[in-house]
Design an enzyme around this catalytic site. Structure first.
Site, PDB file in Angstrom:
ATOM      1  N   HIS A  67       0.822  -1.221   0.000  1.00  0.00           N
ATOM      2  CA  HIS A  67       0.000   0.000   0.000  1.00  0.00           C
ATOM      3  C   HIS A  67       0.857   1.272   0.000  1.00  0.00           C
ATOM      4  O   HIS A  67       0.312   2.373  -0.079  1.00  0.00           O
ATOM      5  CB  HIS A  67      -1.018  -0.018   1.151  1.00  0.00           C
ATOM      6  CG  HIS A  67      -0.486   0.358   2.494  1.00  0.00           C
ATOM      7  ND1 HIS A  67      -0.098  -0.572   3.435  1.00  0.00           N
ATOM      8  CD2 HIS A  67      -0.279   1.561   3.063  1.00  0.00           C
ATOM      9  CE1 HIS A  67       0.314   0.050   4.520  1.00  0.00           C
ATOM     10  NE2 HIS A  67       0.215   1.352   4.319  1.00  0.00           N
ATOM     11  N   ASP A 109      -0.024  -7.535   1.706  1.00  0.00           N
ATOM     12  CA  ASP A 109       0.477  -6.155   1.700  1.00  0.00           C
ATOM     13  C   ASP A 109       2.002  -6.177   1.761  1.00  0.00           C
ATOM     14  O   ASP A 109       2.608  -5.871   2.781  1.00  0.00           O
ATOM     15  CB  ASP A 109      -0.129  -5.390   2.887  1.00  0.00           C
ATOM     16  CG  ASP A 109       0.101  -3.902   2.796  1.00  0.00           C
ATOM     17  OD1 ASP A 109       0.582  -3.436   1.744  1.00  0.00           O
ATOM     18  OD2 ASP A 109      -0.188  -3.203   3.788  1.00  0.00           O
ATOM     19  N   SER A 193       4.402   2.689   7.984  1.00  0.00           N
ATOM     20  CA  SER A 193       4.068   1.574   7.086  1.00  0.00           C
ATOM     21  C   SER A 193       5.282   1.109   6.310  1.00  0.00           C
ATOM     22  O   SER A 193       6.107   1.922   5.884  1.00  0.00           O
ATOM     23  CB  SER A 193       3.046   2.031   6.040  1.00  0.00           C
ATOM     24  OG  SER A 193       1.750   1.911   6.528  1.00  0.00           O
TER      25      SER A 193
END
Ligand SMILES: *[C@@H]1O[C@H](CO)[C@@H](O)[C@H](O)[C@H]1NC(C)=O
Ligand SMILES: *[C@@H]1O[C@H](CO)[C@@H](O)[C@H](O)[C@H]1NC(C)=O
Ligand SMILES: *[C@@H]1O[C@H](CO)[C@@H](O)[C@H](O)[C@H]1NC(C)=O
Ligand SMILES: *[C@@H]1O[C@H](CO)[C@@H](O)[C@H](O)[C@H]1NC(C)=O
Ligand SMILES: *[C@@H]1O[C@H](CO)[C@@H](O)[C@H](O)[C@H]1NC(C)=O
Ligand SMILES: *[C@@H]1O[C@H](CO)[C@@H](O)[C@H](O)[C@H]1NC(C)=O
Length: 240
Positions: A67, A109, A193
């Site tokens: 992402h 992911d 992230s």
């Protein structure tokens, strides 16, 4: 369906369902000793300045979250202070092909970034070895790090790398074998992230998203790297 938040610095209204921007950061922990984690990589989109973490797994490959994919990503190696970045390196992105196919994008992911100029390893830039097999027992003593937000509800990206210790929850609490999870009031935040979850000195997870458990407690989800070793090797061996 559970509400979840990705841990990037941008709202992802178009891609997560329902999409709400994550609004807390690495709360707690401490500032890392400069350059003590030389595999750590700062990733930023040159146009939007959306930022993520990542880690160097070979001279020519950085691992991060799918992402985090943007159109103009650059990776920065050996970073101490994000206000003083070295020259960035351009990359080709290899997100996991199944990530884009999901509606809620809570699985797969994971992304590999191929460096157009391989890294020159030195004291401040180095590789971290991936788990060797998917049979390894994962240590529950883990550490996560990043340059993300440091306060709840407050845009407060850290200029310097921060790290925090976390304990892995049992697999039953995470919901899927592709996912590792931790819980608490401290942990990765917006901007973190893609960074590594290091368990017993081995990168076992990739910071992905969180869900609120109670008003003060968050369940943070990480991509279980071991689960993806065949895919990882397929991509990386294609460039040997
Ligand atoms: C995401 O979607 C899958 C399949 O549609 C579903 O099984 C899973 O529970 C969903 N996850 C969340 C967190 O909503
Ligand atoms: C790292 O950055 C911080 C903040 O700018 C600075 O105080 C420190 O001296 C830097 N350390 C090194 C080793 O560059
Ligand atoms: C190590 O490599 C990085 C990135 O290529 C560079 O910015 C840094 O100056 C180098 N450090 C040393 C000690 O050579
Ligand atoms: C994490 O735990 C290790 C070993 O238990 C300790 O040395 C380190 O200082 C801890 N880090 C933080 C940020 O608390
Ligand atoms: C992570 O993936 C590996 C390999 O598929 C699996 O053996 C392990 O049980 C998974 N870990 C968790 C906590 O689900
Ligand atoms: C979440 O909160 C509930 C209620 O306090 C608690 O029982 C549970 O252990 C927590 N953790 C998870 C992973 O659900």
């Amino acid at each position: 369906m559970n509400i979840f938040w990705f841990i990037t610095t941008l709202l992802l209204l178009h891609s997560c369902t329902p999409g709400v921007g994550m609004d807390h950061g690495i709360v707690g922990g401490k500032v890392s000793i400069p350059h003590s984690h030389p595999y750590m990589v700062y990733i930023r989109d040159t146009q939007t300045h959306s930022a993520c973490g990542g880690f160097l797994v070979r001279e020519d490959f950085v691992m991060t979250a799918a992402h985090c994919k943007r159109d103009h990503l650059m990776v920065y190696l050996g970073v101490n202070d994000t206000n003083h970045l070295p020259e960035g390196i351009e990359v080709d992105a290899f997100p996991h092909p199944n990530f884009a196919l999901q509606i809620n994008k809570t699985c797969d992911d994971i992304m590999l970034l191929k460096l157009k100029t391989p890294a020159t390893l030195n004291k401040t830039v180095n590789i971290i070895d991936l788990p060797e097999t998917n049979k390894e027992k994962i240590s529950s003593n883990c550490m996560v790090m990043g340059w993300g937000w440091q306060e709840y509800n407050e845009k407060s990206a850290s200029r310097v790398l921060k790290e925090v210790n976390l304990t892995l929850l049992d697999a039953e609490n995470c919901g899927a074998p592709q996912i590792l999870c931790t819980e608490g009031t401290v942990g990765p935040a917006r901007g973190d992230s893609g960074g590594p979850l290091i368990c017993g000195n081995v990168p076992q997870g990739i910071v992905s998203y969180y869900k609120m458990n109670e008003s003060t407690s968050y369940l943070t989800m990480y991509t279980n790297i071991s689960h993806y070793l065949p895919w990882i090797h397929k991509i990386m061996n294609g460039f040997l």
